[in-house]
Motif scaffolding. Sequence first.
Motif, mmCIF file in Angstrom:
data_model
loop_
_atom_site.group_PDB
_atom_site.id
_atom_site.type_symbol
_atom_site.label_atom_id
_atom_site.label_comp_id
_atom_site.label_asym_id
_atom_site.label_seq_id
_atom_site.Cartn_x
_atom_site.Cartn_y
_atom_site.Cartn_z
ATOM 1 N N THR A 54 13.118 -9.057 -11.660
ATOM 2 C CA THR A 54 13.228 -7.859 -10.837
ATOM 3 C C THR A 54 11.881 -7.520 -10.214
ATOM 4 O O THR A 54 11.792 -7.154 -9.036
ATOM 5 N N VAL A 55 10.814 -7.631 -10.993
ATOM 6 C CA VAL A 55 9.476 -7.351 -10.474
ATOM 7 C C VAL A 55 9.116 -8.352 -9.383
ATOM 8 O O VAL A 55 8.630 -7.979 -8.307
ATOM 9 N N TYR A 56 9.384 -9.632 -9.644
ATOM 10 C CA TYR A 56 9.046 -10.666 -8.662
ATOM 11 C C TYR A 56 9.907 -10.571 -7.402
ATOM 12 O O TYR A 56 9.524 -11.085 -6.344
ATOM 13 N N ARG A 57 11.050 -9.933 -7.491
ATOM 14 C CA ARG A 57 11.890 -9.767 -6.309
ATOM 15 C C ARG A 57 11.185 -8.907 -5.265
ATOM 16 O O ARG A 57 11.345 -9.097 -4.059
ATOM 17 N N TRP A 58 10.396 -7.938 -5.723
ATOM 18 C CA TRP A 58 9.753 -6.997 -4.805
ATOM 19 C C TRP A 58 8.271 -7.272 -4.581
ATOM 20 O O TRP A 58 7.717 -6.887 -3.562
ATOM 21 N N TRP A 59 7.615 -7.895 -5.552
ATOM 22 C CA TRP A 59 6.167 -8.117 -5.444
ATOM 23 C C TRP A 59 5.823 -9.550 -5.850
ATOM 24 O O TRP A 59 6.381 -10.085 -6.806
ATOM 25 N N SER A 60 4.846 -10.124 -5.183
ATOM 26 C CA SER A 60 4.469 -11.510 -5.463
ATOM 27 C C SER A 60 3.418 -11.622 -6.555
ATOM 28 O O SER A 60 3.227 -12.708 -7.119
ATOM 29 N N SER A 61 2.719 -10.527 -6.865
ATOM 30 C CA SER A 61 1.637 -10.584 -7.837
ATOM 31 C C SER A 61 1.372 -9.191 -8.393
ATOM 32 O O SER A 61 1.839 -8.186 -7.849
ATOM 33 N N LYS A 62 0.570 -9.140 -9.465
ATOM 34 C CA LYS A 62 0.248 -7.846 -10.046
ATOM 35 C C LYS A 62 -0.598 -7.013 -9.089
ATOM 36 O O LYS A 62 -0.483 -5.771 -9.072
ATOM 37 N N THR A 63 -1.455 -7.662 -8.292
ATOM 38 C CA THR A 63 -2.251 -6.884 -7.350
ATOM 39 C C THR A 63 -1.360 -6.212 -6.308
ATOM 40 O O THR A 63 -1.636 -5.083 -5.893
ATOM 41 N N ALA A 64 -0.287 -6.884 -5.893
ATOM 42 C CA ALA A 64 0.641 -6.281 -4.939
ATOM 43 C C ALA A 64 1.312 -5.054 -5.542
ATOM 44 O O ALA A 64 1.493 -4.030 -4.871
ATOM 45 N N VAL A 65 1.685 -5.135 -6.824
ATOM 46 C CA VAL A 65 2.281 -3.976 -7.504
ATOM 47 C C VAL A 65 1.268 -2.834 -7.556
ATOM 48 O O VAL A 65 1.589 -1.671 -7.248
ATOM 49 N N LEU A 66 0.044 -3.140 -7.952
ATOM 50 C CA LEU A 66 -0.969 -2.111 -8.114
ATOM 51 C C LEU A 66 -1.325 -1.446 -6.788
ATOM 52 O O LEU A 66 -1.555 -0.232 -6.737
ATOM 53 N N VAL A 67 -1.363 -2.214 -5.706
ATOM 54 C CA VAL A 67 -1.642 -1.621 -4.404
ATOM 55 C C VAL A 67 -0.536 -0.656 -4.013
ATOM 56 O O VAL A 67 -0.792 0.456 -3.530
ATOM 57 N N ASP A 68 0.720 -1.063 -4.205
ATOM 58 C CA ASP A 68 1.831 -0.164 -3.871
ATOM 59 C C ASP A 68 1.765 1.114 -4.702
ATOM 60 O O ASP A 68 1.983 2.218 -4.183
ATOM 61 N N ALA A 69 1.478 0.969 -5.988
ATOM 62 C CA ALA A 69 1.369 2.148 -6.854
ATOM 63 C C ALA A 69 0.251 3.057 -6.373
ATOM 64 O O ALA A 69 0.401 4.283 -6.305
ATOM 65 N N PHE A 70 -0.869 2.468 -6.024
ATOM 66 C CA PHE A 70 -2.023 3.238 -5.565
ATOM 67 C C PHE A 70 -1.725 3.978 -4.265
ATOM 68 O O PHE A 70 -2.023 5.178 -4.126
ATOM 69 N N VAL A 71 -1.128 3.295 -3.294
ATOM 70 C CA VAL A 71 -0.840 3.912 -2.001
ATOM 71 C C VAL A 71 0.132 5.078 -2.168
ATOM 72 O O VAL A 71 -0.036 6.142 -1.548
ATOM 73 N N GLU A 72 1.143 4.908 -3.002
ATOM 74 C CA GLU A 72 2.099 5.991 -3.218
ATOM 75 C C GLU A 72 1.449 7.173 -3.939
ATOM 76 O O GLU A 72 1.713 8.329 -3.622
ATOM 77 N N ASP A 73 0.606 6.877 -4.931
ATOM 78 C CA ASP A 73 -0.072 7.951 -5.654
ATOM 79 C C ASP A 73 -0.969 8.760 -4.728
ATOM 80 O O ASP A 73 -1.022 9.993 -4.815
ATOM 81 N N LEU A 74 -1.687 8.080 -3.842
ATOM 82 C CA LEU A 74 -2.567 8.795 -2.921
ATOM 83 C C LEU A 74 -1.782 9.722 -2.016
ATOM 84 O O LEU A 74 -2.199 10.863 -1.762
ATOM 85 N N ALA A 75 -0.665 9.242 -1.488
ATOM 86 C CA ALA A 75 0.142 10.078 -0.605
ATOM 87 C C ALA A 75 0.605 11.336 -1.318
ATOM 88 O O ALA A 75 0.677 12.418 -0.721
ATOM 89 N N GLU A 76 0.892 11.216 -2.605
ATOM 90 C CA GLU A 76 1.359 12.366 -3.374
ATOM 91 C C GLU A 76 0.217 13.295 -3.764
ATOM 92 O O GLU A 76 0.359 14.519 -3.712
ATOM 93 N N GLU A 77 -0.923 12.735 -4.133
ATOM 94 C CA GLU A 77 -1.996 13.536 -4.712
ATOM 95 C C GLU A 77 -3.013 14.039 -3.702
ATOM 96 O O GLU A 77 -3.744 14.991 -3.988
#
Length: 216
Positions: A54-77
């Motif tokens: 499921t994770v690999y379906r949306w992201w190719s690597s852990k850095t891709a996951v972390l970037v998405d998490a970071f971008v979403e957190d910034l928009a919220e915070e």
Amino acid sequence: MADTERRHHGNRHGRSEAARQAVLQAADDLLAEKGFAGVTMEGIAARAGVAKQTVYRWWSSKTAVLVDAFVEDLAEELTPPDHGALALDLPAYLGRLAHVLSATDTGAVFRALIAQAQHDPAFGADFRARYLDEQRRRDRLPLERAVARGELPAGLDVAAETDRLVGPLYYRVLVTDEPVGRAYTDRLADDFLRRVAGGIAGLEAGEGVSGRAAPG
């Protein structure tokens, strides 16, 4: 667009967005606990309670996951406040930016991704492209609103002045590790308002942005 189309991201199942958010939260939590080297796709999947596929379906690597998490957190915070006056908006935003960068899990993700960017040029280019444009838009917003209200000169170079305001924060967070507490960010805002805004709002009465007496 139908409600189901707005609600679902990535597949046809109603739990898709919930799973995606669980993965992003798991990535944030693991980075804060273990550091960049300790985060793996398997660990993210296990913490999120989803299959690794499921994770690999949306992201190719852990850095891709972390970037998405970071971008979403910034928009919220880091949505800049709008109190109707730059003397209120600017110190509030600078204080919030400093806190997020230096004292939150979002800031820990940012520092880890910046460090990774030094070792992986391709990742660094992608990260900066995704992060910088949107973050610079947020950083400029308090000054752009003030120009629109007539508090700042219409010909102000907003991009350059924004760099002068937020640059010292990033320098302290990423280079010197000096404090970026509210006293520091209020001083940055005071200095800007005196230099550029020419005594607007409370500064006309000889007060700084925090309400304390301004030095002569």
